[in-house]
Design a protein around this motif. Structure first.
Motif, PDB file in Angstrom:
ATOM      1  N   GLU A   1       7.484  -4.378 -10.541  1.00 35.98           N
ATOM      2  CA  GLU A   1       6.307  -4.484  -9.686  1.00 35.98           C
ATOM      3  C   GLU A   1       6.043  -5.943  -9.338  1.00 35.98           C
ATOM      4  O   GLU A   1       6.435  -6.854 -10.079  1.00 35.98           O
ATOM      5  N   CYS A   2       5.382  -6.152  -8.169  1.00 35.57           N
ATOM      6  CA  CYS A   2       5.106  -7.530  -7.759  1.00 35.57           C
ATOM      7  C   CYS A   2       3.965  -7.553  -6.753  1.00 35.57           C
ATOM      8  O   CYS A   2       3.562  -6.513  -6.224  1.00 35.57           O
ATOM      9  N   GLY A   3       3.444  -8.745  -6.510  1.00 37.38           N
ATOM     10  CA  GLY A   3       2.430  -8.940  -5.464  1.00 37.38           C
ATOM     11  C   GLY A   3       3.055  -9.715  -4.331  1.00 37.38           C
ATOM     12  O   GLY A   3       3.697 -10.746  -4.552  1.00 37.38           O
ATOM     13  N   ILE A   4       2.909  -9.197  -3.096  1.00 38.79           N
ATOM     14  CA  ILE A   4       3.543  -9.844  -1.933  1.00 38.79           C
ATOM     15  C   ILE A   4       2.469 -10.259  -0.939  1.00 38.79           C
ATOM     16  O   ILE A   4       1.594  -9.470  -0.582  1.00 38.79           O
ATOM     17  N   GLY A   5       2.543 -11.521  -0.497  1.00 42.60           N
ATOM     18  CA  GLY A   5       1.646 -12.008   0.555  1.00 42.60           C
ATOM     19  C   GLY A   5       2.446 -12.269   1.823  1.00 42.60           C
ATOM     20  O   GLY A   5       3.488 -12.929   1.774  1.00 42.60           O
ATOM     21  N   LEU A   6       1.986 -11.719   2.944  1.00 41.78           N
ATOM     22  CA  LEU A   6       2.726 -11.881   4.211  1.00 41.78           C
ATOM     23  C   LEU A   6       2.008 -12.853   5.156  1.00 41.78           C
ATOM     24  O   LEU A   6       1.988 -12.665   6.382  1.00 41.78           O
ATOM     25  N   GLY A   7       1.381 -13.892   4.579  1.00 40.91           N
ATOM     26  CA  GLY A   7       0.715 -14.885   5.430  1.00 40.91           C
ATOM     27  C   GLY A   7      -0.480 -14.296   6.148  1.00 40.91           C
ATOM     28  O   GLY A   7      -1.329 -13.632   5.549  1.00 40.91           O
ATOM     29  N   LYS A   8      -0.526 -14.489   7.478  1.00 39.55           N
ATOM     30  CA  LYS A   8      -1.702 -14.062   8.254  1.00 39.55           C
ATOM     31  C   LYS A   8      -1.699 -12.562   8.563  1.00 39.55           C
ATOM     32  O   LYS A   8      -2.678 -12.033   9.062  1.00 39.55           O
ATOM     33  N   PHE A   9      -0.575 -11.869   8.308  1.00 47.63           N
ATOM     34  CA  PHE A   9      -0.516 -10.440   8.630  1.00 47.63           C
ATOM     35  C   PHE A   9      -1.266  -9.638   7.565  1.00 47.63           C
ATOM     36  O   PHE A   9      -0.909  -9.657   6.395  1.00 47.63           O
ATOM     37  N   ASN A  10      -2.341  -8.936   7.990  1.00 48.80           N
ATOM     38  CA  ASN A  10      -3.201  -8.236   7.025  1.00 48.80           C
ATOM     39  C   ASN A  10      -3.281  -6.727   7.199  1.00 48.80           C
ATOM     40  O   ASN A  10      -3.963  -6.051   6.453  1.00 48.80           O
ATOM     41  N   ASP A  11      -2.600  -6.190   8.215  1.00 50.35           N
ATOM     42  CA  ASP A  11      -2.707  -4.736   8.480  1.00 50.35           C
ATOM     43  C   ASP A  11      -1.790  -3.960   7.532  1.00 50.35           C
ATOM     44  O   ASP A  11      -0.744  -3.461   7.913  1.00 50.35           O
TER      45      ASP A  11
ATOM     46  N   ASP B   1       5.692   5.040   8.413  1.00 50.89           N
ATOM     47  CA  ASP B   1       6.192   6.348   8.885  1.00 50.89           C
ATOM     48  C   ASP B   1       7.478   6.207   9.703  1.00 50.89           C
ATOM     49  O   ASP B   1       7.649   6.870  10.727  1.00 50.89           O
ATOM     50  N   GLY B   2       8.375   5.316   9.288  1.00 54.21           N
ATOM     51  CA  GLY B   2       9.672   5.199   9.974  1.00 54.21           C
ATOM     52  C   GLY B   2       9.632   4.345  11.223  1.00 54.21           C
ATOM     53  O   GLY B   2      10.653   4.085  11.830  1.00 54.21           O
ATOM     54  N   VAL B   3       8.442   3.893  11.639  1.00 54.14           N
ATOM     55  CA  VAL B   3       8.329   3.064  12.853  1.00 54.14           C
ATOM     56  C   VAL B   3       7.958   1.645  12.447  1.00 54.14           C
ATOM     57  O   VAL B   3       7.118   1.434  11.574  1.00 54.14           O
ATOM     58  N   VAL B   4       8.608   0.649  13.078  1.00 56.98           N
ATOM     59  CA  VAL B   4       8.354  -0.761  12.751  1.00 56.98           C
ATOM     60  C   VAL B   4       6.957  -1.134  13.246  1.00 56.98           C
ATOM     61  O   VAL B   4       6.668  -1.067  14.435  1.00 56.98           O
ATOM     62  N   LEU B   5       6.093  -1.545  12.316  1.00 59.63           N
ATOM     63  CA  LEU B   5       4.718  -1.910  12.661  1.00 59.63           C
ATOM     64  C   LEU B   5       4.654  -3.398  13.025  1.00 59.63           C
ATOM     65  O   LEU B   5       3.975  -3.791  13.962  1.00 59.63           O
ATOM     66  N   ALA B   6       5.371  -4.229  12.265  1.00 59.53           N
ATOM     67  CA  ALA B   6       5.378  -5.667  12.554  1.00 59.53           C
ATOM     68  C   ALA B   6       6.719  -6.245  12.135  1.00 59.53           C
ATOM     69  O   ALA B   6       7.277  -5.866  11.104  1.00 59.53           O
ATOM     70  N   ASP B   7       7.233  -7.155  12.944  1.00 64.27           N
ATOM     71  CA  ASP B   7       8.533  -7.775  12.672  1.00 64.27           C
ATOM     72  C   ASP B   7       8.361  -9.282  12.677  1.00 64.27           C
ATOM     73  O   ASP B   7       7.335  -9.806  13.121  1.00 64.27           O
ATOM     74  N   GLY B   8       9.399 -10.007  12.228  1.00 64.57           N
ATOM     75  CA  GLY B   8       9.354 -11.466  12.302  1.00 64.57           C
ATOM     76  C   GLY B   8       8.400 -12.086  11.297  1.00 64.57           C
ATOM     77  O   GLY B   8       7.904 -13.189  11.498  1.00 64.57           O
ATOM     78  N   LEU B   9       8.092 -11.353  10.188  1.00 67.63           N
ATOM     79  CA  LEU B   9       7.204 -11.899   9.158  1.00 67.63           C
ATOM     80  C   LEU B   9       8.044 -12.594   8.090  1.00 67.63           C
ATOM     81  O   LEU B   9       9.274 -12.538   8.117  1.00 67.63           O
ATOM     82  N   ALA B  10       7.385 -13.232   7.126  1.00 61.24           N
ATOM     83  CA  ALA B  10       8.103 -13.852   6.013  1.00 61.24           C
ATOM     84  C   ALA B  10       7.331 -13.589   4.731  1.00 61.24           C
ATOM     85  O   ALA B  10       6.098 -13.455   4.741  1.00 61.24           O
ATOM     86  N   ILE B  11       8.071 -13.484   3.610  1.00 61.45           N
ATOM     87  CA  ILE B  11       7.429 -13.319   2.301  1.00 61.45           C
ATOM     88  C   ILE B  11       6.909 -14.698   1.911  1.00 61.45           C
ATOM     89  O   ILE B  11       7.671 -15.537   1.408  1.00 61.45           O
TER      90      ILE B  11
ATOM     91  N   SER C   1      -8.198 -10.621  -0.650  1.00 62.97           N
ATOM     92  CA  SER C   1      -8.487 -11.942  -1.200  1.00 62.97           C
ATOM     93  C   SER C   1      -9.035 -12.817  -0.081  1.00 62.97           C
ATOM     94  O   SER C   1      -8.434 -12.902   0.990  1.00 62.97           O
ATOM     95  N   SER C   2     -10.199 -13.431  -0.313  1.00 59.61           N
ATOM     96  CA  SER C   2     -10.804 -14.268   0.735  1.00 59.61           C
ATOM     97  C   SER C   2      -9.952 -15.512   0.975  1.00 59.61           C
ATOM     98  O   SER C   2      -9.899 -16.046   2.081  1.00 59.61           O
ATOM     99  N   LYS C   3      -9.221 -15.930  -0.057  1.00 53.59           N
ATOM    100  CA  LYS C   3      -8.422 -17.155   0.062  1.00 53.59           C
ATOM    101  C   LYS C   3      -7.060 -16.894   0.696  1.00 53.59           C
ATOM    102  O   LYS C   3      -6.598 -17.622   1.572  1.00 53.59           O
ATOM    103  N   PHE C   4      -6.383 -15.786   0.269  1.00 53.10           N
ATOM    104  CA  PHE C   4      -4.996 -15.551   0.703  1.00 53.10           C
ATOM    105  C   PHE C   4      -4.845 -14.408   1.698  1.00 53.10           C
ATOM    106  O   PHE C   4      -3.746 -14.044   2.087  1.00 53.10           O
ATOM    107  N   GLY C   5      -5.950 -13.748   2.099  1.00 56.10           N
ATOM    108  CA  GLY C   5      -5.812 -12.559   2.964  1.00 56.10           C
ATOM    109  C   GLY C   5      -5.460 -11.349   2.110  1.00 56.10           C
ATOM    110  O   GLY C   5      -5.716 -11.338   0.902  1.00 56.10           O
ATOM    111  N   ASN C   6      -4.841 -10.341   2.684  1.00 50.27           N
ATOM    112  CA  ASN C   6      -4.492  -9.132   1.927  1.00 50.27           C
ATOM    113  C   ASN C   6      -3.193  -9.337   1.150  1.00 50.27           C
ATOM    114  O   ASN C   6      -2.204  -9.827   1.703  1.00 50.27           O
ATOM    115  N   ILE C   7      -3.219  -8.932  -0.106  1.00 48.87           N
ATOM    116  CA  ILE C   7      -2.022  -9.018  -0.955  1.00 48.87           C
ATOM    117  C   ILE C   7      -1.554  -7.586  -1.224  1.00 48.87           C
ATOM    118  O   ILE C   7      -2.357  -6.719  -1.584  1.00 48.87           O
TER     119      ILE C   7
END
Length: 595
Positions: free
Chosen positions: A567-577, A539-549, A512-518
């Motif tokens: 089912e749901c749609g989750i946006g993690l702010g600026k984190f897009n990976d 794969d069992g390894v923490v990729l990113a921490d300290g985020l918020a829903i 989403s151009s407005k909200f980043g990746n959902i």
């Protein structure tokens, strides 16, 4: 005798019966079977009784002997090289210094990339290797940098960094001056007999005093050229990116002045594994630094107890390469297991040779570990301790995302000073997520599992809850050391504990151009709540921490929570990976009185 040798090995050397030696040892108050791996002290005791002086061969000599059995003599190879064989190679530089003096920020400025954001709490936890280019006297010259962590718990990794190094850059903050780890890093560099260039960082900061740093370092034998010494000091600011060119110039001048930086590229590659980890898609991935020879895709390689064929090589910029020459760091795929940080690697002619060397090394290592784990306790002491109920053992299992971190954590934990009533044993260590077999082992041996930058898979979590196995997770090393030390000393106070509140699996990623990746998700367990703390696991390894829903939706409606199997749609702010198959884990803090 080799490390981890048994009574049977000793009996063979002195032409005696193993049974007789078991009896002799029993009368000396030690119980052991004929095939059990013994430690050095037990052998000394037995040798003194029988009139022998027993010397345990160093791991280096042991490995040299093992390789000679396969007609590989690394020292002879170097002696046989002539001046015509040798060509110039770029210098390998290790950046050292006190924690928070700006080592990673400096490397960052040198590379023009951003390494520091990925480190937990801004503290370097892993070793990386990078190559940069600098124009010097009209020609482009490469310099290879190794970034070693600055915290004292990583002393082992830092010492290894110095072993593969030609030059050390000692980073000292101009506002802080000399600190304990500055001296420690300096000792490592001097012990490794490498020239030192001092980078006086943060010179643009208020209260900075570069002259004081120069004066303090004279006490440790580093005298600046301004005072008539031979050490180059360069004032830099990693933040303002000033003095970087001068620092690289100083490195190249130091290299040209006192070092013979040549290697033979026309032979099978030899080098060192700087770091290694387990990647679910690519298997064991090792960062290696080639010291001589040329490594090519398809070569049969053995690094420590890992072996395999080089399937692919990636340079520090993430590009695929087909061959790598001396002083070049590359990431290698295709190994059977994860080598340890600091393991040397060699290329062999056949796959079979590589496998045999790795298997023999593994057997030697296993015996040495058994000898180390064997607690020396005489029969009298043991009986007394049992009667008084004094023997208490804390068993630990350590899992981490990279081998260097696991090793450093193990070494730090073993250094904790405790009295004789408590014993600390590390019964298993490994790289990768916490698995069900780790929990099984912990159940059998009543162990606590420590996870460093990794998470358990669902089966392991379920089993741990069922069996009552304590799993602790950390992403900064001293928190783990502090907790273990406090529990050993019985000082753990009630505190807040992180508890998993929900897990969602990503089924689809919407851009989403407005909200980043959902992330289009299905909730696998618990409840996902808006504004909850979150982390992304791959794969069992923490990729990113300290985020918020930051946003949570069911179809087109904003909701405050979504329960299991919905089912749901989750946006993690600026984190897009985000990728399909990743897990989003939400947590909450609950107060837990700890015993």
């Amino acid at each position: 005798m080799r490390r981890g040798a048994s009574i049977a090995d000793f009996a063979e050397k002195i032409d005696a019966s193993p049974g007789d030696l078991v009896t002799v040892l029993f009368h000396l108050g030690e119980m052991a079977t004929a095939t059990e791996s013994l430690d050095e002290a037990t052998f000394e005791l037995l040798g003194a009784e029988l009139g022998y002086r027993i010397q345990i061969v160093s791991p280096e000599d042991e490995d040299k002997e093992l390789l000679e059995g396969f007609d590989i003599d690394l020292e002879q190879e170097l002696e046989d090289e002539t001046d015509e064989d040798l060509v110039y190679r770029s210098p390998v530089v290790t950046v050292m210094g006190h924690v928070d003096h700006g080592k990673t920020r400096l490397l960052d400025a040198i590379r023009g990339a951003n390494v520091i954001e990925g480190e937990a709490g801004g503290i370097t936890q892993h070793i990386g290797a990078y190559q940069v280019w600098q124009e010097h006297e009209g020609e482009d010259r490469a310099i290879t940098f190794i970034d070693t962590p600055g915290h004292e718990a990583f002393t082992a990794m830092r010492a290894r960094g110095a072993q593969v190094t030609d030059i050390a850059i000692l980073v000292v903050a101009a506002d802080d001056g000399i600190m304990p780890q500055t001296i420690e890093a300096l000792n490592h560099a001097q012990a490794a007999n490498v020239p030192i260039v001092v980078a006086v960082n943060k010179v643009d900061k208020e209260g900075a005093n570069p002259a004081k740093v120069r004066q303090q370092l004279t006490e440790y034998g580093l005298v600046t050229e301004e005072y008539g010494g031979d050490t180059m000091f360069v004032d830099v600011s990693a933040l303002a990116r000033t003095g970087i060119e001068e620092l690289l110039e100083a490195v190249l001048l130091t290299a040209d002045a006192g070092l013979d930086l040549r290697a033979n590229p026309n032979k099978e590659a030899r080098g060192v594994a700087i770091e290694a980890r387990l990647d679910k898609g690519r298997g064991a991935v090792a960062t290696v630094l080639i010291q001589s020879g040329t490594l090519r895709v398809g070569d049969a390689i053995v690094a420590g107890t890992a072996y395999g064929r080089v399937r692919a090589m990636v340079d520090d910029r993430g590009e695929l390469v087909h061959e790598a020459g001396p002083s070049m760091p590359v990431q290698v795929q295709g190994l059977s297991s994860v080598p340890r940080a600091g393991d040397s690697f060699i290329v062999t002619e056949e796959d079979r040779t590589a496998r045999q060397i790795a298997e023999k090394r593994e057997a030697v290592e296993r015996n040495a570990q058994l000898a180390k784990a064997r607690k020396r306790l005489s029969l009298e002491d043991f009986k007394l301790a049992l009667e008084q109920g004094k023997v208490e053992t804390l068993n630990l299992i350590i899992k981490g995302d990279v081998s260097g971190a696991v090793e450093a954590l193990e070494e730090s934990l073993m250094k904790i000073e405790i009295d004789d009533t408590v014993d600390l044993r590390i019964i298993h260590r490994g790289v990768g997520g916490v698995t069900e077999s780790d929990v099984n082992l912990a159940t059998v041996d009543s162990a606590v599992i420590i996870g460093f930058n990794v998470r358990p898979d669902p089966k392991a979590r379920e089993r741990a809850a069922r069996e009552g196995v304590d799993i602790r997770f950390y992403n900064v090393i001293y928190a783990a050391i502090e907790d273990v030390e406090n529990s050993l000393k019985g000082m753990l106070k009630p505190e807040f504990e992180e508890k998993q509140s929900g897990v969602a699996e990503i089924r689809e990623v919407f851009r989403s151009s407005k909200f980043g990746n959902i992330a289009g998700c299905i909730v696998r367990s618990g409840t996902i709540t808006r504004n909850a703390k979150a982390r992304v696991i791959r794969d069992g390894v923490v990729l990113a921490d300290g985020l918020a829903i930051e946003s949570l939706r069911r179809f087109k409606d904003d909701v405050t929570e979504v329960r299991t199997d919905f089912e749901c749609g989750i946006g993690l702010g600026k984190f897009n990976d985000l990728q399909i198959g990743d897990e989003i884990e939400t947590t909450e803090m609950v107060e837990k009185p700890r015993v």
